[in-house]
Design an enzyme around this catalytic site. Structure first.
Site, mmCIF file in Angstrom:
data_model
loop_
_atom_site.group_PDB
_atom_site.id
_atom_site.type_symbol
_atom_site.label_atom_id
_atom_site.label_comp_id
_atom_site.label_asym_id
_atom_site.label_seq_id
_atom_site.Cartn_x
_atom_site.Cartn_y
_atom_site.Cartn_z
ATOM 1 N NE ARG A 16 9.752 8.809 7.634
ATOM 2 C CZ ARG A 16 8.565 8.192 7.613
ATOM 3 N NH1 ARG A 16 7.484 8.849 8.011
ATOM 4 N NH2 ARG A 16 8.458 6.949 7.197
ATOM 5 C CB SER A 403 45.402 8.058 56.121
ATOM 6 O OG SER A 403 44.248 7.633 56.804
HETATM 7 C C1 UD1 Z 1 3.913 1.731 6.672
HETATM 8 C C2 UD1 Z 1 2.611 1.402 5.915
HETATM 9 C C3 UD1 Z 1 1.517 2.369 6.352
HETATM 10 C C4 UD1 Z 1 1.352 2.300 7.862
HETATM 11 C C5 UD1 Z 1 2.675 2.552 8.571
HETATM 12 C C6 UD1 Z 1 2.492 2.282 10.045
HETATM 13 C C7 UD1 Z 1 3.248 0.529 3.707
HETATM 14 C C8 UD1 Z 1 3.359 0.814 2.269
HETATM 15 N N1 UD1 Z 1 2.838 1.520 4.492
HETATM 16 O O1 UD1 Z 1 4.333 3.009 6.255
HETATM 17 O O2 UD1 Z 1 0.302 2.052 5.710
HETATM 18 O O3 UD1 Z 1 0.375 3.251 8.272
HETATM 19 O O4 UD1 Z 1 3.689 1.665 8.074
HETATM 20 O O5 UD1 Z 1 3.677 2.499 10.775
HETATM 21 O O6 UD1 Z 1 3.500 -0.593 4.100
HETATM 22 N N2 UD1 Z 1 10.807 -1.957 5.229
HETATM 23 C C9 UD1 Z 1 11.527 -2.979 4.643
HETATM 24 N N3 UD1 Z 1 11.820 -2.905 3.308
HETATM 25 C C10 UD1 Z 1 11.395 -1.886 2.521
HETATM 26 C C11 UD1 Z 1 10.652 -0.840 3.136
HETATM 27 C C12 UD1 Z 1 10.361 -0.901 4.481
HETATM 28 O O7 UD1 Z 1 11.928 -3.932 5.319
HETATM 29 O O8 UD1 Z 1 11.694 -1.921 1.318
HETATM 30 C C13 UD1 Z 1 10.500 -2.043 6.679
HETATM 31 C C14 UD1 Z 1 11.086 -0.888 7.468
HETATM 32 O O9 UD1 Z 1 12.365 -1.241 7.970
HETATM 33 C C15 UD1 Z 1 10.072 -0.708 8.589
HETATM 34 C C16 UD1 Z 1 8.770 -1.199 7.990
HETATM 35 O O10 UD1 Z 1 9.112 -1.962 6.850
HETATM 36 O O11 UD1 Z 1 10.387 -1.477 9.717
HETATM 37 C C17 UD1 Z 1 7.837 -0.059 7.604
HETATM 38 O O12 UD1 Z 1 8.476 0.761 6.655
HETATM 39 P P1 UD1 Z 1 8.299 2.330 6.644
HETATM 40 O O13 UD1 Z 1 9.068 2.860 5.495
HETATM 41 O O14 UD1 Z 1 8.553 2.902 7.961
HETATM 42 O O15 UD1 Z 1 6.735 2.443 6.292
HETATM 43 P P2 UD1 Z 1 5.774 3.659 6.590
HETATM 44 O O16 UD1 Z 1 6.006 4.718 5.599
HETATM 45 O O17 UD1 Z 1 5.839 4.008 8.017
HETATM 46 CA CA CA Z 2 7.110 3.322 9.698
#
Ligand code: UD1
Ligand code: CA
Length: 459
Positions: A16, A403
């Site tokens: 995003r 100057s």
């Molecule tokens: C996640 C939570 C959600 C919560 C939200 C809060 C899950 C499934 N969902 O959703 O319940 O309300 O955060 O902000 O956990 N990341 C990895 N590896 C991956 C996927 C993600 O390291 O395979 C890391 C991302 O870099 C990030 C964090 O995990 O820092 C969260 O991932 P993101 O995809 O942003 O999760 P949300 O959809 O926001």
């Molecule tokens: Ca997130």
């Protein structure tokens, strides 16, 4: 005390953000997003701190490793979800037994005091998981906390998997957990990817044990998923930094438009006027005045210096009591001595201006060493580049440069020497001498009357 290890999830792409750069490296308050949760974990004495990297792993590890030399890194080769990301850290935590604090790298505002509440909650309840939640004004996008009939946390459902009824719940998951290490990795092994995103959700562990929720302020647990949220979190971090500066005795004329990067120190009784940006590794002493619109990067400003409006510095040093600006430019290697004066439209690069020396108007001083008590007149230029090499100009103590002079480097003006106005100095000037290069002035009497050009008369 119970041992705590930390796992920071930083492997995601951050779709995003619509960026070529990994989300966790986007800067807020002069630091990558992931800096803040890692620092919060360290302030709880977590050891080890394992950062899970994946998308742009090398670059993320390089930057975060520089900031946190003690951090460990674990590679998540494919980004199959947050649950899978934590499993990638299992190897790095082999032999560890205790609590594991899990933080998403995109939640920068969480404070150590709040994390401490998770520790307390687990100690008091004996639950296997303590998770941070908040009541969100706009819960869209977050996982919702589903409670059972007894009001206990039963499970978490992601936005994309939630029923219309569940979507109405405003209690959301912050993605910050404290878990028993044995429970955590056992639970993760039984997490499947049967959900709308086909991912291994970390949130699924909540249903596999006993969980307690700790409610935090929404502002503290809001995640950064897009650039609008990045700006919101940056504003919050800035407000915190500015509040701390004021607490430490710095006057901020208008904190809402003052930009001081994380980690920058400013001495008491210093004053920052509106629209000042202090960035990078800048350090500011006591009683320093920084005028409106100054942009100061990686520079040191000593006690009592005054920086007048709209000056721009990069990797420069300003000595005690010096006055610089308005509209001065200090480029890398500029060193303004104690009580020295640099005025408007003066540019310094790799130049030392000695104690009490002045360059007040319209000058370029590059690759120069200027002694103490010198006067560099308006419009003086060091010609420091011969088309191939940068060459040095030396001006010894007490010299006076008239100057509109040019100093063609390499060249030296001796102690106490004078350079007449408009001189092109191509050869060294001995101490105490006067250098002039222009020919003798001639005046032609009556020339205007006889020879001056006139406008063609109107026809
Ligand atoms: C996640 C939570 C959600 C919560 C939200 C809060 C899950 C499934 N969902 O959703 O319940 O309300 O955060 O902000 O956990 N990341 C990895 N590896 C991956 C996927 C993600 O390291 O395979 C890391 C991302 O870099 C990030 C964090 O995990 O820092 C969260 O991932 P993101 O995809 O942003 O999760 P949300 O959809 O926001
Ligand atoms: Ca997130």
């Amino acid at each position: 005390m119970n041992k705590i290890a930390a796992v920071v999830l930083a492997a995601g792409k951050g779709t995003r953000m619509k960026s070529d750069k990994a989300k966790v490296l986007h800067e807020t308050c002069g630091r990558p997003l992931a800096f803040f949760p890692i620092r919060a974990a360290l302030s709880l004495d977590c050891a080890p701190v394992v950062v899970v990297v994946g998308h742009q792993a090398q670059e993320v590890e390089r930057q975060l490793g520089q900031l946190f030399p003690g951090a460990k890194f674990a590679l998540q080769k494919e980004q199959l979800g947050t649950g899978h990301a934590v499993r990638s850290a299992e190897e790095a935590l082999r032999g560890f037994s205790g609590s594991v604090l899990i933080l998403a790298a995109d939640v920068p505002l969480v404070r150590a005091e709040t994390l401490q509440k998770l520790v307390q909650a687990r100690e008091e309840s004996g639950a296997q998981v303590a998770l941070l939640t908040c009541r969100a004004r706009e819960p869209k996008g977050y996982g919702r906390v589903i409670r059972n009939s007894k009001g206990e946390v039963a499970r978490i459902v992601e936005e994309k998997d939630a029923s219309p009824e569940e979507k109405k719940i405003d209690e959301v998951n912050a993605s910050i957990y404290l878990c028993d290490s044995q429970f955590l990795f056992a639970a993760l092994r039984s997490v499947a990817r049967r959900n709308s995103q086909g991912e291994y959700y970390l949130t699924d562990i909540v249903a596999k044990g006993r969980a307690v929720a700790v409610e935090a302020e929404e502002a503290e647990v809001s995640g950064v998923n897009d650039r609008a949220q990045l700006a919101v979190s940056a504003a919050q971090l800035r407000a915190r930094k500015n509040a701390q500066l004021m607490k430490d005795g710095v006057t901020l004329r208008d904190p809402s438009v003052t930009y001081v990067d994380e980690g920058i120190e400013i001495g008491p009784d210093s004053v920052l006027e509106p629209l000042v940006s202090l960035l990078g590794k800048t350090r500011v002493g006591r009683g320093v005045e920084i005028g409106q619109g100054c942009v100061i990067v990686d520079s040191e400003i000593a006690d009592g210096a005054r920086i007048l409006p709209y000056s721009v510095f990069e990797s420069a040093k300003v000595g005690p009591g010096a006055i610089v600006g308005p509209f001065a430019r200090l480029r890398p290697g500029a060193q303004v001595g104690e009580q020295a004066r640099v005025g408007n439209f003066v540019e310094l690069k790799k130049t030392v201006l000695g104690k009490g020396s002045k360059a007040n108007h319209l000058s370029y001083l590059g690759d120069a060493v200027i002694g103490e008590g010198c006067n560099v007149g308006a419009g003086t230029i060091t010609c420091n580049y011969d088309g191939a090499n940068k060459l040095q100009t030396i001006i010894e103590d007490g010299a006076f440069i008239g100057s509109d002079s040019q100093l063609v480097a390499p060249v030296k003006v001796g102690k106490g020497a004078y350079v007449g106005s408009g001189t092109t100095v191509r050869e060294d000037v001995p101490p105490g001498a006067l250098a002039v290069s222009a020919g003798k002035q001639r005046n032609i009497e009556g020339w205007v009357e006889k020879k001056a050009p006139r406008k063609a008369s109107k026809r």
